[in-house]
Design a protein around this motif. Structure first.
Motif, PDB file in Angstrom:
ATOM      1  N   ASP A  70      12.661  45.100  88.914  1.00 33.59           N
ATOM      2  CA  ASP A  70      13.127  46.510  88.614  1.00 33.59           C
ATOM      3  C   ASP A  70      14.225  46.805  88.809  1.00 33.59           C
ATOM      4  OD1 ASP A  70      12.818  48.975  87.414  1.00 33.59           O
ATOM      5  OD2 ASP A  70      10.697  49.455  88.414  1.00 33.59           O
ATOM      6  N   CYS A  71      14.924  47.896  88.373  1.00 33.99           N
ATOM      7  CA  CYS A  71      16.228  48.364  88.636  1.00 33.99           C
ATOM      8  C   CYS A  71      16.315  49.779  89.271  1.00 33.99           C
ATOM      9  CB  CYS A  71      16.916  48.487  87.192  1.00 33.99           C
ATOM     10  SG  CYS A  71      18.544  49.350  87.338  1.00 33.99           S
ATOM     11  N   CYS A  72      17.022  49.825  90.409  1.00 33.16           N
ATOM     12  CA  CYS A  72      17.234  51.134  90.882  1.00 33.16           C
ATOM     13  C   CYS A  72      18.728  51.273  91.213  1.00 33.16           C
ATOM     14  CB  CYS A  72      16.548  51.292  92.430  1.00 33.16           C
ATOM     15  SG  CYS A  72      16.859  52.735  93.431  1.00 33.16           S
ATOM     16  N   TYR A  73      19.450  52.457  90.597  1.00 36.69           N
ATOM     17  CA  TYR A  73      20.656  52.377  90.744  1.00 36.69           C
ATOM     18  C   TYR A  73      20.991  53.127  92.203  1.00 36.69           C
ATOM     19  CZ  TYR A  73      21.347  51.631  85.663  1.00 36.69           C
ATOM     20  OH  TYR A  73      21.523  51.348  84.367  1.00 36.69           O
ATOM     21  N   ASN A  74      22.168  52.528  92.703  1.00 34.56           N
ATOM     22  CA  ASN A  74      22.744  53.308  93.894  1.00 34.56           C
ATOM     23  C   ASN A  74      23.212  54.945  93.799  1.00 34.56           C
ATOM     24  OD1 ASN A  74      22.751  50.743  95.034  1.00 34.56           O
ATOM     25  ND2 ASN A  74      24.872  50.341  94.488  1.00 34.56           N
ATOM     26  N   ILE A  75      22.657  55.399  94.813  1.00 32.48           N
ATOM     27  CA  ILE A  75      22.652  56.824  95.062  1.00 32.48           C
ATOM     28  C   ILE A  75      24.218  57.234  95.365  1.00 32.48           C
ATOM     29  CG2 ILE A  75      22.164  59.033  96.134  1.00 32.48           C
ATOM     30  CD1 ILE A  75      19.305  57.727  96.396  1.00 32.48           C
ATOM     31  N   ILE A  76      24.889  58.064  94.783  1.00 34.77           N
ATOM     32  CA  ILE A  76      26.252  58.421  95.091  1.00 34.77           C
ATOM     33  C   ILE A  76      26.103  60.059  95.432  1.00 34.77           C
ATOM     34  CG2 ILE A  76      28.632  58.843  94.343  1.00 34.77           C
ATOM     35  CD1 ILE A  76      28.046  56.268  92.855  1.00 34.77           C
ATOM     36  N   ASP A  77      26.546  60.621  96.560  1.00 37.80           N
ATOM     37  CA  ASP A  77      26.493  62.015  96.699  1.00 37.80           C
ATOM     38  C   ASP A  77      27.958  62.639  96.000  1.00 37.80           C
ATOM     39  OD1 ASP A  77      26.657  64.448  97.816  1.00 37.80           O
ATOM     40  OD2 ASP A  77      26.328  64.289  99.734  1.00 37.80           O
ATOM     41  N   GLU A  78      27.724  63.099  94.744  1.00 41.66           N
ATOM     42  CA  GLU A  78      29.045  63.353  94.391  1.00 41.66           C
ATOM     43  C   GLU A  78      29.657  64.804  94.805  1.00 41.66           C
ATOM     44  OE1 GLU A  78      25.771  65.272  91.617  1.00 41.66           O
ATOM     45  OE2 GLU A  78      25.788  63.902  92.810  1.00 41.66           O
ATOM     46  N   SER A  79      28.767  65.525  95.626  1.00 42.54           N
ATOM     47  CA  SER A  79      29.452  66.646  96.264  1.00 42.54           C
ATOM     48  C   SER A  79      30.456  66.352  97.311  1.00 42.54           C
ATOM     49  CB  SER A  79      28.444  67.500  97.107  1.00 42.54           C
ATOM     50  OG  SER A  79      27.908  66.749  97.896  1.00 42.54           O
ATOM     51  N   LYS A  80      30.389  65.148  97.842  1.00 43.64           N
ATOM     52  CA  LYS A  80      31.326  64.671  98.973  1.00 43.64           C
ATOM     53  C   LYS A  80      32.443  64.323  98.305  1.00 43.64           C
ATOM     54  CE  LYS A  80      27.909  63.266 102.424  1.00 43.64           C
ATOM     55  NZ  LYS A  80      27.461  62.152 102.958  1.00 43.64           N
ATOM     56  N   ILE A  81      32.244  63.514  97.114  1.00 50.52           N
ATOM     57  CA  ILE A  81      33.320  62.906  96.182  1.00 50.52           C
ATOM     58  C   ILE A  81      34.198  64.209  95.581  1.00 50.52           C
ATOM     59  CG2 ILE A  81      33.960  61.714  94.100  1.00 50.52           C
ATOM     60  CD1 ILE A  81      31.516  59.971  94.701  1.00 50.52           C
ATOM     61  N   LEU A  82      33.650  65.003  95.138  1.00 52.70           N
ATOM     62  CA  LEU A  82      34.315  66.202  94.202  1.00 52.70           C
ATOM     63  C   LEU A  82      35.223  67.029  95.528  1.00 52.70           C
ATOM     64  CD1 LEU A  82      31.456  67.309  92.101  1.00 52.70           C
ATOM     65  CD2 LEU A  82      33.731  66.276  91.384  1.00 52.70           C
ATOM     66  N   GLU A  83      34.672  67.283  96.737  1.00 51.92           N
ATOM     67  CA  GLU A  83      35.362  67.764  97.645  1.00 51.92           C
ATOM     68  C   GLU A  83      36.591  67.000  97.955  1.00 51.92           C
ATOM     69  OE1 GLU A  83      36.362  70.923  99.927  1.00 51.92           O
ATOM     70  OE2 GLU A  83      34.725  71.025  98.488  1.00 51.92           O
ATOM     71  N   ALA A  84      36.410  65.719  98.311  1.00 53.13           N
ATOM     72  CA  ALA A  84      37.683  64.767  98.673  1.00 53.13           C
ATOM     73  C   ALA A  84      38.645  64.779  97.745  1.00 53.13           C
ATOM     74  CB  ALA A  84      37.087  63.650  99.116  1.00 53.13           C
ATOM     75  N   SER A  85      38.290  65.023  96.229  1.00 50.85           N
ATOM     76  CA  SER A  85      39.020  64.765  95.299  1.00 50.85           C
ATOM     77  C   SER A  85      40.228  66.110  95.365  1.00 50.85           C
ATOM     78  CB  SER A  85      38.544  64.476  93.915  1.00 50.85           C
ATOM     79  OG  SER A  85      37.941  66.076  93.587  1.00 50.85           O
ATOM     80  N   LYS A  86      39.775  67.201  96.021  1.00 55.10           N
ATOM     81  CA  LYS A  86      40.650  68.283  96.108  1.00 55.10           C
ATOM     82  C   LYS A  86      42.134  68.258  96.806  1.00 55.10           C
ATOM     83  CE  LYS A  86      36.832  71.448  95.114  1.00 55.10           C
ATOM     84  NZ  LYS A  86      35.922  72.322  95.616  1.00 55.10           N
ATOM     85  N   ASP A  87      42.140  67.259  97.743  1.00 51.98           N
ATOM     86  CA  ASP A  87      42.991  66.872  98.724  1.00 51.98           C
ATOM     87  C   ASP A  87      44.332  66.617  97.989  1.00 51.98           C
ATOM     88  OD1 ASP A  87      41.261  67.369 100.831  1.00 51.98           O
ATOM     89  OD2 ASP A  87      41.273  65.296 101.462  1.00 51.98           O
ATOM     90  N   GLU A  88      45.477  67.173  98.515  1.00 54.99           N
ATOM     91  CA  GLU A  88      46.731  66.872  97.800  1.00 54.99           C
ATOM     92  C   GLU A  88      47.148  65.311  97.785  1.00 54.99           C
ATOM     93  OE1 GLU A  88      48.382  69.018  96.052  1.00 54.99           O
ATOM     94  OE2 GLU A  88      46.670  70.554  96.151  1.00 54.99           O
ATOM     95  N   ILE A  89      47.918  65.259  96.821  1.00 55.22           N
ATOM     96  CA  ILE A  89      48.729  63.809  97.140  1.00 55.22           C
ATOM     97  C   ILE A  89      50.015  63.784  96.761  1.00 55.22           C
ATOM     98  CG2 ILE A  89      46.777  62.504  96.118  1.00 55.22           C
ATOM     99  CD1 ILE A  89      48.138  62.121  93.426  1.00 55.22           C
ATOM    100  N   SER A  90      50.951  63.032  97.418  1.00 60.39           N
ATOM    101  CA  SER A  90      52.526  62.979  97.170  1.00 60.39           C
ATOM    102  C   SER A  90      52.931  62.017  96.204  1.00 60.39           C
ATOM    103  CB  SER A  90      53.171  62.689  98.728  1.00 60.39           C
ATOM    104  OG  SER A  90      52.633  61.340  99.005  1.00 60.39           O
ATOM    105  N   GLU A  91      52.157  61.425  95.334  1.00 61.47           N
ATOM    106  CA  GLU A  91      52.614  60.391  94.358  1.00 61.47           C
ATOM    107  C   GLU A  91      53.302  61.139  93.268  1.00 61.47           C
ATOM    108  OE1 GLU A  91      53.170  57.107  94.519  1.00 61.47           O
ATOM    109  OE2 GLU A  91      52.736  57.426  96.657  1.00 61.47           O
ATOM    110  N   ASP A  92      54.246  60.797  92.718  1.00 57.29           N
ATOM    111  CA  ASP A  92      54.623  61.347  91.275  1.00 57.29           C
ATOM    112  C   ASP A  92      53.660  60.980  90.237  1.00 57.29           C
ATOM    113  OD1 ASP A  92      56.162  62.159  89.166  1.00 57.29           O
ATOM    114  OD2 ASP A  92      57.361  60.397  88.910  1.00 57.29           O
ATOM    115  N   THR A  93      53.319  61.998  89.635  1.00 60.45           N
ATOM    116  CA  THR A  93      52.319  62.163  88.390  1.00 60.45           C
ATOM    117  C   THR A  93      52.777  62.138  87.011  1.00 60.45           C
ATOM    118  OG1 THR A  93      51.698  64.432  88.678  1.00 60.45           O
ATOM    119  CG2 THR A  93      50.346  62.671  89.970  1.00 60.45           C
ATOM    120  N   SER A  94      54.015  62.039  86.955  1.00 60.88           N
ATOM    121  CA  SER A  94      54.892  62.546  85.863  1.00 60.88           C
ATOM    122  C   SER A  94      55.001  61.240  84.611  1.00 60.88           C
ATOM    123  CB  SER A  94      56.373  62.909  86.005  1.00 60.88           C
ATOM    124  OG  SER A  94      56.973  61.932  86.712  1.00 60.88           O
TER     125      SER A  94
END
Length: 360
Positions: free
Chosen positions: A160-184
């Motif tokens: 059978d198949c069972c996809y891995n669980i990902i806690d998106e709340s942690k990912i979304l919160e972490a994604s808000k951190d600032e970065i110093s890389e040029d995005t232009s």
């Protein structure tokens, strides 16, 4: 009464992706319904244990590993190892990793328990092919590998198949951190993972070099480290790609970079089911992936991005398609506003919970 579940795996540590998957699964399962024990055979990182909820039991075995130890342990009688390492009176016994864990649970003497195995990648050549039919069920983490195992085992394995669980709340919160890389310099492509041969990062840089010579302007962020890191450094320098390819090394929070990219790239030659791709989808970032296990499922479920063949030319054509048609990025991201919910913990966690709750 609570169902008593034991999960057996090789190591419980940060460096082991299977251990991280197990943490998400065990933390999701309802403590009112399940009494959970985890048995790591070798290493057991005390700091890693802190990621688990307090009610989850840890039963250490050896607590260490050195080269060749697995050969010594595997030479011992398998029933003896089962009694010494697992032994207990569980309702469900889960071999959560390939190798000794699978062999032990396949040869369990607990006749009253259900016995499950997890196949995270794929057992090429089915080296444990005699063990899988002994399980009540073998779970693959992609439908692609589920179908492959059913076919290659001639239907002798209940799979059978069972996809891995990902806690998106942690990912979304972490994604808000600032970065110093040029995005232009857009569009921005990003790739995250171990810099080892199977991930295909060297050939990805070759493709980027060709695109740059063809006059395209864009940015590629490569996040990670590994055996090929120095080769990547040398290749970027030798091809004079420093203004296009940014080697960002290991990042404790790669999500803050992925969330600011336009497209996530999986250039791998092999995968079980790419967690990094699924995380990108949850961040609203479309994916271009080579045709590894699980890739087509990810694209079908998200209804965005594209799958290309495993060769370099196909990967080049896929990136070129985006560069020639940049408007497709906005279309893909619009689709993800709704389809990404299929990848969340609520949807996939309920599926995992039902496996243990309804195991009659």
């Amino acid at each position: 009464m609570k169902k008593r579940i034991v999960f057996v795996l090789n190591n419980l540590q940060y460096a082991d992706g299977v251990a991280k998957v197990l943490v998400e699964l065990c933390n999701f399962l309802d403590e009112k319904l399940f009494d959970i024990t985890i048995i790591p055979i070798y290493r057991c990182d005390s700091n890693f244990i802190k990621l688990l909820k307090p009610h989850i039991h840890i039963q250490k075995t050896l607590g260490f590993y050195f080269r060749g130890l697995d050969k010594i342990v595997n030479a011992l009688p398998i029933r003896f190892l089962y009694q010494k390492i697992v032994g207990g009176n569980y309702d469900i016994e889960v071999a959560f990793q390939y190798g000794l864990a699978t062999r032990m649970i396949a040869n369990s003497t607990n006749r009253n328990a259900k016995h499950y195995a997890w196949m995270h990648g794929y057992d090429e050549g089915l080296t444990l092919g005699k063990e899988y039919p002994k399980f009540d069920k073998v779970f693959c983490v992609s439908k692609f590998n589920e179908e492959r195992l059913r076919r290659e085992s001639d239907g002798t394995v209940n799979v059978d198949c069972c996809y891995n669980i990902i806690d998106e709340s942690k990912i979304l919160e972490a994604s808000k951190d600032e970065i110093s890389e040029d995005t232009s310099q857009k569009p921005i492509f990003v790739a995250v993972g171990r810099q080892t041969p199977e991930k295909g990062f060297l050939r990805l840089v070759d493709v980027v070099s060709r695109l740059k010579k063809d006059g395209y302007h864009f940015t590629l962020w490569l996040i990670g480290d590994g055996a090929e890191h120095q080769q990547l450094v040398d290749k970027v320098s030798g091809e004079k790609l420093e203004d296009t390819v940014k080697l960002l090394g290991i990042q404790s929070n790669p999500h803050k970079f992925t969330s600011r990219a336009d497209v996530f790239i999986c250039s791998s030659f092999s995968e079980g089911y790419s967690t990094a791709c699924a995380e990108a989808i949850l961040l609203g970032v479309p994916v271009i992936s080579t045709a590894v296990s699980g890739a087509q499922e990810i694209i079908d479920d998200s209804q965005c991005g594209m799958v290309c063949q495993l060769d370099d030319a196909s990967l080049y054509d896929a990136l070129k398609h985006v560069l020639d048609n940049p408007e497709v990025i906005s279309t893909w991201k619009k689709s993800l506003e709704t389809t990404k919910l299929k990848f969340g913990a609520a949807a996939r966690g309920e599926r995992a919970s039902s496996i243990f709750r309804d195991n009659k």
